[in-house]
Design an enzyme around this catalytic site. Sequence first.
Site, PDB file in Angstrom:
ATOM      1  N   GLY A 117       0.782  -1.222   0.000  1.00 10.77           N
ATOM      2  CA  GLY A 117       0.000   0.000   0.000  1.00 10.77           C
ATOM      3  C   GLY A 117       0.815   1.273   0.000  1.00 10.77           C
ATOM      4  CG  ASP A 118       3.713   4.486   1.509  1.00 12.81           C
ATOM      5  OD1 ASP A 118       4.283   4.745   0.432  1.00 12.81           O
ATOM      6  OD2 ASP A 118       3.766   5.240   2.506  1.00 12.81           O
ATOM      7  N   PRO A 119       4.658   1.201  -1.033  1.00 16.06           N
ATOM      8  CG  PRO A 119       4.572   0.356  -3.223  1.00 16.06           C
ATOM      9  CD  PRO A 119       3.772   1.158  -2.212  1.00 16.06           C
TER      10      PRO A 119
END
Length: 273
Positions: free
Chosen positions: A198-200
């Site tokens: 989701g926030d890589p």
Amino acid sequence: MRIPADSEIPDGAVAVPAVVTALARGDAITPVWRNELGGLTFRLDDTRGGGRGARYVKWVAAGTPEIDLAAEAERLAWAARWVRVPSVLEHGADGAGAWLVTEAVPGVPAVDRRWAADPVVAATAIGRGLRLLHDSLPVAECPFDWGVPRRLPRADERIADGEGPADWAPEHQRLTLAEARARLDAPPPIDRLVVCHGDPCVPNTLLHDDGTVAAHVDLGSLGVADRWADLAVGAWSAEQDYGPGCDSWVYEGYGIEPDQERIAYYRLLWDLA
């Protein structure tokens, strides 16, 4: 990739919220990150032999809906059954803000200067880490969603607030607002559903000294989506942090050939939503 310029490691004085001081219980407090929304992360170090070990505290002011630390705590607790993520020690909120306390885990962020000097190893490790995450977390048991329909309302909110091409990454500024929004309504077919980070972005993979993946952090948006939602953004971040061409090493580490259609779509979705 659009990373706001005011996301940074603080290099000056930082006002420590009262609740962080209370949570430290006399331990040393070191500011380690400030995000673009004003959220702060502090490291707490037990310097008096209290047996607490090192911890991290994330704090965000009340009225910052973009950061939901209670949701992050829930996702961390769920993911910890299958992959290495920081253990949640406590979380809460008051009139001033919300906080999340987690244990320190081994490793340093892949954005650290040590890894900036060895970008091929670091970018390859980020790809391997995403593959490990995707292969380990069970889609059928995941209660969280990060799919396109869930994310599109956020794009509409930002457009309604007046954001447009001037606020986007350079590769998207040639599009009109109508063109960009229309493209978001036509996502490519799902390649493979996985539980996405989701926030890589680069800072959210921690690496051991030998270049292997230690853990993932900042899982506040974790949820089920096409794996390219992670891959497109993780590789984009590597190119920004390490230099042109380093995106290819993320795909190499993951073990996949770039899919230009899906990469283009999920980068646009990230930029607008």
